[in-house]
Design an enzyme around this catalytic site. Structure first.
Site, short mmCIF file in Angstrom:
data_model
loop_
_atom_site.label_atom_id
_atom_site.label_comp_id
_atom_site.label_asym_id
_atom_site.label_seq_id
_atom_site.Cartn_x
_atom_site.Cartn_y
_atom_site.Cartn_z
CD GLN A 172 -2.66 -1.26 2.54
OE1 GLN A 172 -2.01 -1.24 3.59
NE2 GLN A 172 -3.96 -1.45 2.52
CG ASP A 174 1.64 6.44 2.78
OD1 ASP A 174 1.50 5.23 3.05
OD2 ASP A 174 1.31 7.36 3.57
CG ASP A 204 -8.52 4.31 5.14
OD1 ASP A 204 -9.01 3.72 6.11
OD2 ASP A 204 -7.41 4.03 4.66
CD GLU A 247 -8.94 4.91 10.15
OE1 GLU A 247 -8.78 3.88 10.79
OE2 GLU A 247 -8.54 5.06 8.98
C1 GLC Z 1 -7.92 1.96 8.04
C2 GLC Z 1 -8.87 0.80 7.92
C3 GLC Z 1 -8.09 -0.48 8.03
C4 GLC Z 1 -7.06 -0.52 6.94
C5 GLC Z 1 -6.20 0.74 6.97
C6 GLC Z 1 -5.37 0.87 5.73
O1 GLC Z 1 -7.32 2.03 9.29
O2 GLC Z 1 -9.86 0.91 8.90
O3 GLC Z 1 -8.92 -1.61 7.96
O4 GLC Z 1 -6.24 -1.63 7.10
O5 GLC Z 1 -6.98 1.91 7.04
O6 GLC Z 1 -6.15 1.35 4.67
#
Ligand code: GLC
Length: 586
Positions: A172, A174, A204, A247
């Site tokens: 993933q 950035d 997110d 979040e």
């Molecule tokens: C957030 C999501 C989690 C995910 C992370 C990476 O914290 O809630 O499930 O692994 O982002 O995108």
């Protein structure tokens, strides 16, 4: 956004992982067809807004949070056409939909990253964060988010001959938010889904998005919160009454900043919402802090931590709202509790090492954490729904689903929805070996026992209770937007509070212990029961000369001046609770 559009301040949110909710085409994976078929269920459950976890094309190595195309639906879940059918059917039932916006990072399979790594001159190179060499010392504040699963935030890419930055998994990378092109892409993605009728985005990793990624000069944002402010402006321009629901799991002193403030004051330092004006960043923040302290209160069976967290949380500006939850589909993060609090929670609710994760979390659902005790489960949710903010459930909470600790990591709490006692819990007609994840079977939480069909016909079931609770919460705007005041009571196991707004005044009292007790509160008017079975009676005809305001003596100009219904005693059984309306102004 005018007051009339603030639907989210008083709405129940419900998180759905499409992949695990309902399989319409029988291939073992949940999809939009299955989800659309279950909209009648969601309507009768009385929720107002569905939050869809990522359903975009993805290699699916992190439950879809590794996106490789922001403009589509993963084949396994159907087509974009199926999404539109779902959105329309949800709208017809008055159910709003928000979708996950995962733009802190992409999948390493995203065409942007593929081009970026293959060609140093590609326009996509600067979409990501690169370094030629590893830093000499690891950055103490920017470690891997998943310790134990990743040991560095820099991974080497052979093709690029450079290291790329990733706070989450190595697959993933950035995004470089400091690059204006990336911010333009984010606007385009939001614009696309807003055109398809969504009511907003669950943003997110908002905290990490605006961080100085990798500590590099090239990723430093002059005005980090300007990124969020800009997103908000865009959503307001394009999205009618759409929202950003974020979040942002940050330290208490920084949390308020994510709401923003039109007066330019820092919410974390201000005294009242009125002084802050209207929020101009995130409309809703997931309330991680409240979650941790609420669970500590449940573990200690004492109200103290709830008082503590209400003091710790920053004030909300106009239009800013908390989304309160007990569990989500990640780990229950207790990392923001003091060390001894963390230990108490672990001892009470995750005694085995296998129930813990990342050194800071619990990978269990709430029902098993509370030993499946129906009284205690109701107490916990009643408390949650009564606290300032708006509630969030995760699919399956409403029937008390359990977890599967044999599954790795956070997957333990992501098992398929349990619809019935039929094969595969009614989730799918596929062979059980084909299921995206096994259903929980056998034992106290197996689908044979815990399922929607069984609870639907039982007026005393948790499901029926939640249907009533969701509707009741909609009738109590005082909780969503009112002022909250904690009331004095003698027993430390009891939490009593009132919520007052223009609409009226709701008082709630909760016993966190399994020992019956009682609480006496001065009330400004005769109470009407809203929820809970605690008996109550008047024990003194007036408050005995003290000024009256539901228990702690500060008549507050809320229209109740001079009113006095005396003292009322509430008899609380084990885990007993009661909500009453003391006054209604409309
Ligand atoms: C957030 C999501 C989690 C995910 C992370 C990476 O914290 O809630 O499930 O692994 O982002 O995108």
């Amino acid at each position: 956004m005018g007051t009339k559009d603030r639907w989210y301040e008083n709405a129940t949110f419900y998180a759905i992982d499409v992949e695990a909710f309902a399989d319409g085409d029988g291939d073992g994976v949940g999809d939009f067809e299955g989800l659309t078929d279950r909209l009648d269920y969601l309507e009768s459950l009385g929720i107002d807004c569905v939050w869809l976890l990522p359903f975009y094309p993805s290699p699916n190595r992190d439950n879809g949070y590794d996106v490789m195309d922001y403009y589509g639906v993963d084949d396994r879940h159907g087509t974009l056409g199926d999404f539109v059918e779902f959105a329309r059917e949800a709208d017809r039932r008055g159910i709003r939909v928000i979708v996950d916006l995962v733009v802190n990072h992409t999948s390493d399979q995203h065409p942007w990253f593929r081009k970026a790594r293959e060609d140093p001159d590609s326009e996509y190179r600067d979409y990501y964060v690169w370094r030629e060499d590893l830093p000499e010392d690891p950055d103490p504040v920017r470690g891997p988010v998943f310790p134990g699963e990743e040991d560095s935030v820099w991974s080497y890419d052979e093709a690029a001959e450079a290291f790329y930055y990733h706070r989450f998994y190595h697959f993933q990378p950035d995004l470089n938010i400091a690059n204006p092109e990336v911010r333009e892409e984010i606007r385009k993605i939001m614009g696309f889904w807003l055109e398809l009728g969504v009511s907003g985005f669950r943003v997110d990793a908002a905290t990490l998005m605006i961080d100085n990624k990798g500590g590099l000069e090239s990723t430093r944002l002059d005005d980090p919160h300007g990124v969020l402010r800009d997103m908000r402006h865009f959503v307001e321009r394009r999205g009618d009454d759409a929202i950003l629901f974020a979040e942002a799991d940050d330290a208490p002193e920084h949390l308020g900043d994510y709401f923003g403030s039109t007066t330019g004051r820092q919410p974390s330092n201000a005294e009242t919402a009125a002084e802050l004006g209207e929020g101009d960043e995130m409309n809703v923040l997931l309330n991680f802090l409240l979650d941790a302290y609420l669970v500590l209160a449940l573990a200690e069976r004492e109200a103290g931590p709830i008082r503590d967290v209400l003091d710790l949380l920053p004030p909300r500006p106009e239009g800013g709202q908390w989304a309160n939850f007990l569990r989500n589909y990640d780990e229950l993060n207790v990392g923001r509790l003091p060390e001894d609090g963390q230990q108490k929670v672990f001892e009470a609710f995750a005694p085995d090492e296998d129930m813990r994760i990342y050194g800071r979390g619990i990978r269990r659902r709430l029902a098993p954490m509370l030993d499946g005790d129906p009284d205690r489960i109701r107490l916990a949710y009643s408390l949650l729904y009564s606290l300032p903010g708006t509630p969030l459930l995760v699919y399956g909470d409403e029937i008390g689903m359990g977890d599967d600790l044999d599954l790795p990591g956070r997957t333990a709490v992501r098992t398929p929805m349990q619809w019935s006692g039929e094969r595969n819990a009614g989730f799918s007609t596929a062979d059980s070996g084909e299921l995206v994840r096994p259903v929980v079977s056998g034992g106290e939480y197996g689908y044979e026992t815990v399922n929607v069909a069984a609870q639907r016909g039982d007026p005393d079931s948790l499901l029926q209770w939640f249907s009533r609770l969701n509707r009741l919460r909609g009738e109590c705007p005082e909780i969503g937007t009112g002022d909250c005041e904690v009331l004095d009571v003698d027993d430390p196991a009891v939490f009593a509070h009132r919520m007052v707004s223009d609409h009226g005044r709701v008082v709630a009292v909760h016993n966190l212990d399994d020992r019956p007790t009682e609480a006496t509160l001065d009330l400004v008017a005769e109470p009407d029961r809203l929820l809970g079975e605690a008996a109550f009676e008047q024990v003194r005809p007036d408050s005995g000369g003290t000024a009256v305001a539901d228990g702690n003596g500060d008549a507050d100009g809320s229209g109740a001046a001079g009113a006095d219904a005396g003292a009322w005693r509430f008899e609380l059984d084990r885990y007993g609770f009661c909500w009453v309306r003391v006054e209604q102004h409309v």
